[in-house]
Design a protein around this motif. Structure first.
Motif, short mmCIF file in Angstrom:
data_model
loop_
_atom_site.label_atom_id
_atom_site.label_comp_id
_atom_site.label_asym_id
_atom_site.label_seq_id
_atom_site.Cartn_x
_atom_site.Cartn_y
_atom_site.Cartn_z
N ASP A 103 0.86 -1.19 0.00
CA ASP A 103 0.00 0.00 0.00
C ASP A 103 0.89 1.24 0.00
O ASP A 103 1.53 1.57 1.00
CB ASP A 103 -0.91 -0.04 1.24
CG ASP A 103 -1.77 1.23 1.33
OD1 ASP A 103 -1.72 2.07 0.39
OD2 ASP A 103 -2.49 1.38 2.34
N THR A 104 0.92 1.92 -1.12
CA THR A 104 1.76 3.12 -1.24
C THR A 104 0.91 4.39 -1.25
O THR A 104 1.42 5.46 -1.54
CB THR A 104 2.58 3.06 -2.55
OG1 THR A 104 1.67 2.89 -3.64
CG2 THR A 104 3.57 1.91 -2.52
N SER A 105 -0.40 4.25 -0.92
CA SER A 105 -1.29 5.40 -1.10
C SER A 105 -0.89 6.60 -0.24
O SER A 105 -0.88 7.74 -0.69
CB SER A 105 -2.75 5.00 -0.81
OG SER A 105 -2.83 4.46 0.50
N GLU A 106 -0.50 6.31 1.01
CA GLU A 106 -0.12 7.42 1.89
C GLU A 106 1.17 8.07 1.39
O GLU A 106 1.32 9.30 1.44
CB GLU A 106 0.07 6.90 3.32
CG GLU A 106 -0.11 7.97 4.37
CD GLU A 106 0.17 7.43 5.77
OE1 GLU A 106 0.79 8.17 6.56
OE2 GLU A 106 -0.20 6.27 6.06
N LYS B 7 3.19 0.74 3.30
CA LYS B 7 2.73 -0.36 4.16
C LYS B 7 2.75 -1.66 3.36
O LYS B 7 2.06 -1.77 2.34
CB LYS B 7 1.31 -0.08 4.66
CG LYS B 7 1.25 1.09 5.63
CD LYS B 7 -0.15 1.25 6.20
CE LYS B 7 -0.28 2.54 6.99
NZ LYS B 7 -0.32 3.74 6.12
N LYS C 38 6.18 5.65 4.87
CA LYS C 38 4.72 5.59 4.81
C LYS C 38 4.21 4.42 3.95
O LYS C 38 3.00 4.25 3.78
CB LYS C 38 4.17 6.92 4.27
CG LYS C 38 4.57 8.11 5.17
CD LYS C 38 3.92 9.39 4.72
CE LYS C 38 4.44 10.60 5.45
NZ LYS C 38 4.30 10.52 6.92
N GLU D 143 2.15 8.15 -1.72
CA GLU D 143 1.85 8.87 -2.96
C GLU D 143 1.14 10.19 -2.71
O GLU D 143 1.23 11.11 -3.52
CB GLU D 143 0.97 7.99 -3.87
CG GLU D 143 1.74 6.86 -4.51
CD GLU D 143 0.84 5.98 -5.37
OE1 GLU D 143 0.42 6.44 -6.44
OE2 GLU D 143 0.56 4.84 -4.95
N ALA D 144 0.46 10.26 -1.57
CA ALA D 144 -0.27 11.50 -1.25
C ALA D 144 0.67 12.61 -0.79
O ALA D 144 0.28 13.77 -0.72
CB ALA D 144 -1.31 11.21 -0.17
N MET D 145 1.89 12.25 -0.48
CA MET D 145 2.84 13.28 0.00
C MET D 145 3.21 14.24 -1.12
O MET D 145 3.52 13.80 -2.23
CB MET D 145 4.13 12.61 0.49
CG MET D 145 4.09 12.14 1.93
SD MET D 145 5.68 11.42 2.35
CE MET D 145 6.75 12.85 2.25
#
Lengths: 208, 712
Positions: B62-65, B114, B112, B67-69
């Protein structure tokens, strides 16, 4: 490391401690300590907070004032290499062991991976590029070439900055003093024979 | 016409002289741009996320967090060819990567990410337990070993070994990748400029001809930088994905974990020997690990291949660590350690001086005369006669000194290489080769060969290397570079010169056959008065430059490079028997180098090899947590490499003279690093009276050996 050529850790907080997330307050404390020391004043000043975003700073690199924006957590090494394209200073261990990132900070030999860029403001930074150019080599650079003191060359800039300061501080140094004095830098290709010969020769000539 | 064969000693001005490396000014001033130094407009920094587990299945990433940076621009997630997450086989395996606008943001974004795992297993980290052996037996037998042992007056038996070490290149692996007009430009840190592009074709979705590779300077490879590697593909994919240049260089800890390991080797050797020093039999049982890859038994018995009766067995152990890669002189340091220490123990078993014992048995090697001369030279350099004492028979309180020796061999014949030499009408000359200079002095040797062939000073010629658009040249492995490029350069330069001589001959009224290039002139052979300056001669070319291509396999079949050298090392050490610390007093390295092109950089290979050898003999070792498989010393604090004060006084000697030089050019980067482990281990045994079985010779190992029967 000889005591004569101690790599001075700047008195400010170490980068590693900072990166562990203690926050910007700790940086400010470190900075203040540095500023007070360099200014020679003892009284406490009001803490200021830098960051966490990018802040504008100025660095005096090889006699030129350079303006740049960095986050407070950026090391002097990364600021030089990534922001200013001053890439002679090399990144190898990034934790104060190998000496490839050695620069002079107000004349003191430091590992630039272990100094924050914001700490280096108002100081004179000299990198390998500030010691000489291919057409105008310093004596130490010429001695490194003569004694074949570089192979792959990746440790060479750090070594030359260190040896330049060493002979400045230790004119007439003996071979034994040279060997002990240069313990803060590492080479993997095995160029120590040439480095020792070049440094000893320059020390015998009376230093820089 | 000028001949291709190497000129004799009286016709060599630059070849064999002491010439400073040509890129010295760039390297000493910080102006040499390494791959790590390439900064491109708008570039991103990519960083790798690695598995903390040695054995696991990745179930989700899970790279979503991340990627949101702000500042994160690209994400890569490792999948196998079936599109599934790969199985993790060692701690450090690559799972995903992030590209961001700064190193700091990329680093933070990694925190970040996961990753979910299942089937987390216990790794197998022990590479020195023969009960863990897997894979097929590798065995070899010659003569009748059992009969040989029957003839022996004494049988010596010992255990020997070397821990796994890494390459620890100061410039880590990686590359800068940039797409422009549908083509890919990469600046990798590589030992293989001409052969690199193919490894990126799949990631780039381009044919290799649209992949432009450049590496002018690289910060060490030692056998670990031949391919584009996973991180090369990842930076390429991220660059394509983001339409930005992407730099991905491994962090120091990653460099240790994923970018190269030298296989370990351990085992027992039994040697039968007669009182007069005749070896009657050898029996060895060796195990070791190349990580999860195959284990290749070191070539045993090493150098003494003419042993009449021997039996060898080699078996591999799978260990959950990063992949093995060729490490400077693959398998030879292991073979030398095992063989030369076992032979030294055999000499001790019959009470014979090791030097006499080795010399007595040189007929079992491929080059008895060479080794005899080299051993005599090294013994003289180290004062063997004055300093040698039987093992352990010394006094001196807690500081005990000792001598030890080893001999080694290597191939080093030239590898494939093409070179194009252009002579311009203005007299300028350039040699172009798609090779690389690892710090060995490739540029410099090419310039020496080119200039001597054309009768010019070195600074009158220019060398271009480091791009795959230049004539192809092989990877720098096996010490094949100097033989390859010096041959191809000589071939191209000779052909170009002959074309020039043809042009000039009518003007001079001398047949081209009778002309030579000498001392900056084209002249009748031996007659400077009938000739003209180089520049005048080149001006006769009119508007048309001469370009000729040469190859390692030369145009007329002349052989300029050969394979096979012998070398010797003798160590003089002092051991503090209270602390277990080993100090190198002196090390003598004597090497057959074939035809030496540049004495200065050739000597540097011997100095450097010796220092690297001292380093693995005394300090280097990867250490893993047996429970998790995590490497515990992926740095330079606890993964130790020798510093300037640790290497003692190193004396090197290059064998010169027609017997050695007439053979042609041989690479010596690898032979330079083979004998140190064995010579130093033998010196330590000589000092303390007992064998320390395994390298590195750390204080704990030395004290342990002493406690089991060494000097008191």
């Amino acid at each position: 490391m000889s005591t004569k050529n101690t790599k001075h850790e700047p008195s400010g907080i170490s980068r590693r401690g900072f990166l562990k997330g203690v926050g910007a307050g700790a940086v400010a404390t470190g900075l203040l300590q540095e500023v007070s020391e360099s200014a020679g004043i003892a009284e406490a000043a009001t803490p200021t907070t830098l960051g966490p975003g990018e802040i504008p700073i100025k660095l005096n690199v090889n006699g030129q004032s350079r303006s740049l924006n960095v986050e407070p957590r950026v090391t002097l090494l990364d600021a030089l290499r990534n922001r200013l394209d001053v890439t002679g200073t090399k990144k190898v261990c990034d934790r104060g062991t190998c000496g490839a990132c050695t620069v002079l900070l107000d004349g003191k030999v430091v590992y630039s991976c272990s100094v924050l860029a914001v700490e280096a403001q108002d100081k004179k930074i000299v990198t390998i590029e500030g010691l000489g150019t291919p057409d105008n080599l310093s004596d130490m650079q010429a001695a490194f070439i003569e004694h074949d003191a570089s192979q792959c060359g990746f440790c060479t800039p750090g070594f030359i900055v260190a040896t330049t300061a060493f002979v400045r501080d230790n004119p007439g140094a003996t071979l034994e003093e040279v060997r002990e004095g240069l313990g803060g830098n590492l080479c993997r290709c095995g160029t120590y024979a040439g480095i020792t010969a070049a440094t000893f020769e320059q020390a015998q000539k009376g230093g820089a | 016409m000028a001949k291709l064969a190497w000129p004799g000693p009286d016709r060599r001005k630059n070849i064999g002289a002491r010439i400073s490396r040509l890129d010295g000014p760039e390297k000493t001033t910080g102006t040499a741009k390494y791959s790590y130094d390439m900064n491109r407009e708008g570039m991103l920094y990519a960083k790798l996320y690695q598995s903390p587990h040695a054995i696991a299945k990745v179930t989700a990433v899970d790279t979503s967090e991340a990627e949101a940076m702000p500042g994160v621009k690209g994400v890569y997630i490792e999948k196998d060819r079936r599109g599934e997450f790969p199985n993790i086989t060692y701690a450090g395996d690559i799972i995903c990567a992030i590209a961001a606008t700064s190193e700091e943001i990329a680093d933070e974004a990694l925190t970040k990410v996961k990753v979910s795992y299942s089937d987390i297993g216990s790794p197998q980290m022990n590479d020195n337990d023969p009960s863990l052996i897997s894979g097929r037996d590798q065995s070899k037998e010659q003569g009748d070993p059992d009969a040989g042992f029957g003839e022996a007056d004494a049988v010596s038996e010992g255990t020997y070994g070397l821990a796994c070490i890494t390459h620890a290149c100061l410039e880590s692996h990686g590359q800068m990748a940039e797409f422009k007009d549908g083509e890919l430009y990469v600046w990798p840190s590589t030992q293989n400029v001409s052969g690199y592009a193919g490894g990126l074709a799949r990631a780039a979705e381009l044919s290799a001809d649209k992949i432009h590779v450049e590496c002018q300077y690289m910060g060490g490879g030692f056998g670990s930088k031949f391919g584009a590697d996973k991180w090369g593909s990842i930076s390429t994919i991220l660059s394509k994905q983001t339409a930005k240049p992407v730099k991905l260089m491994l962090e120091r800890d990653q460099e240790h974990k994923v970018a190269g390991h030298r296989p370990s080797a351990f085992g027992t050797v039994k040697i039968g020997v007669k009182k007069d020093g005749t070896i009657t039999a050898w029996d060895s049982d060796i195990w070791g690990s190349g990580g999860m890859g195959n284990f290749r038994m070191p070539p045993l018995p090493y150098v003494f291949t003419g042993l009449p009766n021997y039996r060898t067995l080699g078996r591999g152990i799978k260990v959950n660590r990063g992949a093995a890669r060729a490490w400077r002189g693959p398998n030879h340091p292991q073979a030398a350690l095992i063989t030369m220490c076992a032979l030294d123990d055999a000499a001790h078993a019959i009470g014979m001086d090791s030097l006499s014992f080795f010399k007595k048995n040189l007929h079992l090697t491929d080059r008895p005369e060479v080794y005899a001369e080299e051993l005599d030279k090294a013994a003289e350099m180290i004062d063997w006669k004055g300093k040698w004492h039987p093992r352990g028979e010394n006094t001196g309180g807690s500081m005990r000194s000792g001598l030890g020796l080893s001999i080694h061999t290597w191939g080093g014949g030239g590898g494939q290489s093409d070179c194009a030499v252009t002579i311009n009408p203005d007299g300028s000359v350039v040699g172009r080769t798609g090779t690389q200079d690892l710090g060995t002095g490739t540029r410099t040797v090419q310039a020496i060969v080119l200039s001597d062939t054309l009768g010019l000073p070195v600074d009158k010629v220019r060398i271009e290397i480091g791009k795959n658009s230049l004539p192809a040249s092989g990877a720098s492995g096996g010490s094949t570079t100097v033989g390859g490029v010096s041959s191809s350069t000589r071939d191209a330069a000779t052909q170009a010169l002959n074309a020039l001589l043809e042009k000039v001959a009518p003007d001079l009224g001398v047949e081209a056959d009778k002309l030579e290039a000498w001392d900056g002139r084209i002249q009748e052979i031996g007659n400077p008065s009938k000739g003209m300056s180089w520049e005048q001669a080149c001006s006769l070319l009119g508007g048309m430059a001469i370009t000729k291509q040469g190859s390692k396999d030369t145009s007329d079949g002349t052989i300029l490079t050969v394979s096979g050298v012998g070398g010797v090392g003798i160590a003089d050490v002092t051991v503090d028997i209270e602390t277990g610390m080993v100090t190198i007093n002196e090390y003598a390295a004597v090497q057959d180098c074939g035809l030496i092109i540049d004495e200065k950089t050739c000597e540097s290979q011997l100095y450097g090899g010796t220092i690297m050898g001292i380093t693995y003999a005394l300090y280097e070792e990867t250490v893993y947590d047996p429970a998790t498989g995590a490497m515990l010393n992926p740095d330079f604090e606890f993964y130790k490499i020798a510093g300037l004060a640790d290497v003692g006084k190193i004396k090197v000697h290059l064998m010169r003279g027609p017997k050695y030089e007439d053979r042609g050019v041989v690479g010596i980067g690898e032979p330079a690093v083979i004998s140190q482990g064995a010579a130093i281990a033998n010196a330590v045994a000589n000092a303390i009276g007992v064998r320390v079985p395994e390298l590195p010779l750390t204080p704990d190992r030395v004290l342990d050996a002493i406690s089991k029967g060494g000097v008191a």
